[in-house]
Design an enzyme around this catalytic site. Structure first.
Site, PDB file in Angstrom:
ATOM      1  N   HIS A 106      49.385  57.565  54.376  1.00  0.00           N
ATOM      2  CA  HIS A 106      49.950  58.696  55.015  1.00  0.00           C
ATOM      3  C   HIS A 106      48.677  59.214  55.610  1.00  0.00           C
ATOM      4  CE1 HIS A 106      52.523  62.398  55.425  1.00  0.00           C
ATOM      5  NE2 HIS A 106      51.384  62.641  55.552  1.00  0.00           N
ATOM      6  N   GLU A 107      47.810  59.592  54.851  1.00  0.00           N
ATOM      7  CA  GLU A 107      46.390  60.374  55.492  1.00  0.00           C
ATOM      8  C   GLU A 107      45.972  59.234  56.516  1.00  0.00           C
ATOM      9  OE1 GLU A 107      46.371  63.282  55.264  1.00  0.00           O
ATOM     10  OE2 GLU A 107      47.924  63.607  53.510  1.00  0.00           O
ATOM     11  N   HIS A 134      47.396  59.798  60.013  1.00  0.00           N
ATOM     12  CA  HIS A 134      46.855  61.131  60.583  1.00  0.00           C
ATOM     13  C   HIS A 134      45.742  60.639  61.205  1.00  0.00           C
ATOM     14  CE1 HIS A 134      49.893  64.015  59.642  1.00  0.00           C
ATOM     15  NE2 HIS A 134      49.805  63.778  58.375  1.00  0.00           N
ATOM     16  N   HIS A 150      54.512  65.531  62.147  1.00  0.00           N
ATOM     17  CA  HIS A 150      55.004  64.332  61.988  1.00  0.00           C
ATOM     18  C   HIS A 150      56.096  63.708  62.723  1.00  0.00           C
ATOM     19  CE1 HIS A 150      53.557  65.982  57.894  1.00  0.00           C
ATOM     20  NE2 HIS A 150      53.017  64.895  57.785  1.00  0.00           N
TER      21      HIS A 150
END
Length: 230
Positions: free
Chosen positions: A112-113, A116, A131
């Site tokens: 997830h990170e 980003h 998101h």
């Protein structure tokens, strides 16, 4: 025909049948989320995982990104911090939260990170709360390729509450209102005050006073020790 030869022929037929079944139905390779990883590699090296994922899922674009454990972060499982110019950023993973969770949650939080970080490196997108379509595009791509279940949010409420052991409760009308019923729960021993962004609204709508109603077991011991040393 001799019994040993019959036995040998029978075993040969069984082996050939097994070989044919393996050729027709080869074993499924482990996905990133396969339960077997919990036993094979329950405490993975996060830097090693990062390097592997960067090459296989992120086209090697995250070479300038740092990844490290945070021993003090207890309100979220992971965060991507943007530092300076030139695509430099840092991924921080919560050691207190993720050490209580299965390996699967560590992997999905890291991925997830990393999404980003990719959006920052490629699009200079610094809004880690965003998101939108680009984030979801990569999220669905990686989920499809790996068997992961990366989601937009990865907040582990039970573990976060576990670390929030300093509690205050208001004696005003808000103690009868949902969803908090007058409680403020914190990791740090910091009483509600004008330093909180919601304080002015609370004073206007309730006006009550907060009293501490719970603290960690070792908190009073630490205070006593300080008093004894004074």
């Amino acid at each position: 025909m001799d019994e040993d030869l019959l036995l040998a022929l029978q075993l040969q037929e069984e082996w050939e049948a097994e070989d044919e079944q393996v050729r027709d139905h080869p074993p499924r390779p482990f996905s990133l989320m396969d339960d077997a990883w919990e036993l094979l590699d329950p405490n993975p090296d996060v830097r090693g995982l990062f390097l592997q994922f960067n090459e296989t899922l992120f086209w090697g674009r995250l070479a300038a990104v740092e990844v490290k454990w945070s021993p003090r972060m207890t309100l979220c499982a992971g965060v991507c911090c943007y530092e300076g110019h030139g695509g430099m950023c840092s991924i921080r993973l919560s050691e207190p939260l993720l050490k209580l969770r299965p390996r699967k949650d560590l992997v999905e939080t890291l991925l997830h990170e990393m999404i980003h970080a990719l959006l920052f490196v490629t699009n200079n997108d610094k809004d880690r709360e965003s998101h939108g379509p680009e984030f979801c595009k990569h999220m669905h791509r990686i989920n499809r390729l790996t068997g992961a279940n990366i989601t937009i949010y990865h907040e582990f409420h039970d573990e976060v509450d576990f670390y929030r052991q300093h509690w205050w409760r208001c004696n005003g009308p808000c103690r009868n209102r949902k969803p908090y019923y007058g409680y403020v729960k914190r990791v740090m021993n910091r009483a509600p005050s004008a330093n909180d962004y919601w304080w002015a609204e609370h004073q206007k709508s309730c006006g009550g006073t907060y009293t501490k109603v719970r603290e960690p077991d070792n908190s009073s011991k630490k205070c006593k020790k300080k008093d004894d040393q004074a």
